[in-house]
Design a protein around this motif. Structure first.
Motif, PDB file in Angstrom:
ATOM      1  N   ILE A 137      21.074 -10.725 -31.230  1.00  0.00           N
ATOM      2  CA  ILE A 137      20.811  -9.438 -30.574  1.00  0.00           C
ATOM      3  C   ILE A 137      20.209  -8.420 -31.536  1.00  0.00           C
ATOM      4  N   THR A 138      20.482  -8.551 -32.822  1.00  0.00           N
ATOM      5  CA  THR A 138      19.976  -7.567 -33.783  1.00  0.00           C
ATOM      6  C   THR A 138      18.466  -7.658 -33.979  1.00  0.00           C
ATOM      7  N   THR A 139      17.841  -8.718 -33.481  1.00  0.00           N
ATOM      8  CA  THR A 139      16.392  -8.875 -33.638  1.00  0.00           C
ATOM      9  C   THR A 139      15.611  -8.517 -32.374  1.00  0.00           C
ATOM     10  N   ARG A 140      16.301  -8.137 -31.318  1.00  0.00           N
ATOM     11  CA  ARG A 140      15.633  -7.878 -30.035  1.00  0.00           C
ATOM     12  C   ARG A 140      14.839  -6.576 -30.088  1.00  0.00           C
ATOM     13  N   GLU A 141      13.611  -6.645 -29.634  1.00  0.00           N
ATOM     14  CA  GLU A 141      12.743  -5.471 -29.591  1.00  0.00           C
ATOM     15  C   GLU A 141      12.844  -4.836 -28.208  1.00  0.00           C
ATOM     16  N   VAL A 142      13.931  -4.125 -28.024  1.00  0.00           N
ATOM     17  CA  VAL A 142      14.230  -3.414 -26.782  1.00  0.00           C
ATOM     18  C   VAL A 142      14.533  -1.962 -27.148  1.00  0.00           C
ATOM     19  N   ASP A 143      14.599  -1.113 -26.145  1.00  0.00           N
ATOM     20  CA  ASP A 143      14.910   0.289 -26.416  1.00  0.00           C
ATOM     21  C   ASP A 143      16.341   0.482 -26.887  1.00  0.00           C
ATOM     22  N   ALA A 144      17.265  -0.273 -26.304  1.00  0.00           N
ATOM     23  CA  ALA A 144      18.683  -0.124 -26.655  1.00  0.00           C
ATOM     24  C   ALA A 144      19.354  -1.485 -26.717  1.00  0.00           C
ATOM     25  N   ILE A 145      20.215  -1.649 -27.712  1.00  0.00           N
ATOM     26  CA  ILE A 145      21.100  -2.809 -27.723  1.00  0.00           C
ATOM     27  C   ILE A 145      22.519  -2.299 -27.559  1.00  0.00           C
ATOM     28  N   VAL A 146      23.346  -3.119 -26.943  1.00  0.00           N
ATOM     29  CA  VAL A 146      24.743  -2.755 -26.718  1.00  0.00           C
ATOM     30  C   VAL A 146      25.592  -3.435 -27.773  1.00  0.00           C
ATOM     31  N   ASN A 147      26.486  -2.647 -28.344  1.00  0.00           N
ATOM     32  CA  ASN A 147      27.421  -3.139 -29.343  1.00  0.00           C
ATOM     33  C   ASN A 147      28.789  -3.304 -28.701  1.00  0.00           C
ATOM     34  N   ALA A 148      29.336  -4.515 -28.789  1.00  0.00           N
ATOM     35  CA  ALA A 148      30.720  -4.753 -28.361  1.00  0.00           C
ATOM     36  C   ALA A 148      31.607  -4.246 -29.490  1.00  0.00           C
ATOM     37  N   ALA A 149      31.864  -2.954 -29.471  1.00  0.00           N
ATOM     38  CA  ALA A 149      32.531  -2.248 -30.567  1.00  0.00           C
ATOM     39  C   ALA A 149      34.042  -2.284 -30.431  1.00  0.00           C
ATOM     40  N   ASN A 150      34.705  -1.886 -31.499  1.00  0.00           N
ATOM     41  CA  ASN A 150      36.122  -1.578 -31.383  1.00  0.00           C
ATOM     42  C   ASN A 150      36.234  -0.063 -31.262  1.00  0.00           C
TER      43      ASN A 150
END
Length: 176
Positions: A10-23
């Motif tokens: 996911i860190t390489t995707r060229e999109v406007d936003a990526i979603v982080n499954a955060a804590n």
């Protein structure tokens, strides 16, 4: 909206936003959270610390979403969401759906045209692949129906395993 399902980083995707499954601390962790923090660079943790100090002194609530810049990522924004931890007894499916719904809503408010999701809740938080896929499907379907004028054109599900990819494909391809 065009939906894509793929097994990738996911860190390489060229999109406007990526979603982080955060804590809830927003300060990094393992899995996709750690990978995003490493790829974004130290500026991301600094931005998350600022969020904690200014708006989220108790951390981000389960099912909620908040955005930061993407810093060193190809994505302009990182949308952080906290999934319910099934292994810790957080079994409310509505909170899992909310992770996807709130992330979509936030991306739309940012006028993002594309967003990439991981399998929120599907890693160490213990939700089964199909449960995550069904929650994601419900959120995307609901969002599309209630936001027909949304700027979002592309929704990607960028998954870490073949099993997760198969589950998402099965859920999104079957008539419901």
């Amino acid at each position: 909206m065009r939906i894509s399902i793929l097994q990738a980083d996911i860190t390489t995707r060229e999109v406007d936003a990526i979603v982080n499954a955060a804590n809830s601390s927003l300060l990094g962790g393992g899995g996709v959270d750690g990978a995003i923090h490493r790829a974004a660079g130290p500026e991301l943790v600094a931005a998350c610390r600022e969020l904690r100090e200014a708006r989220l002194p108790h951390g981000l609530a389960v099912g909620a979403a908040v955005a930061t810049a993407g810093f060193r990522l190809p994505a302009r924004w990182v949308i952080h969401t906290v999934g319910p931890n099934r292994r810790a007894g957080q079994t409310n499916r509505a909170l899992l759906v909310s992770c996807f719904s709130e992330s979509l809503r936030l991306a739309d408010s940012l006028r993002a045209a594309s967003i990439a999701f991981p399998a929120v809740g599907g890693g160490v938080y213990g939700w089964a692949a199909r449960q995550v896929a069904e929650a994601a499907h419900d959120a995307v379907t609901g969002f599309g129906a209630s936001h027909p004028e949304s700027a979002l054109e592309v929704v990607e599900f960028v998954l870490f395993s073949a099993e997760m990819e198969d589950s998402f494909s099965a859920v999104f391809e079957q008539p419901r």
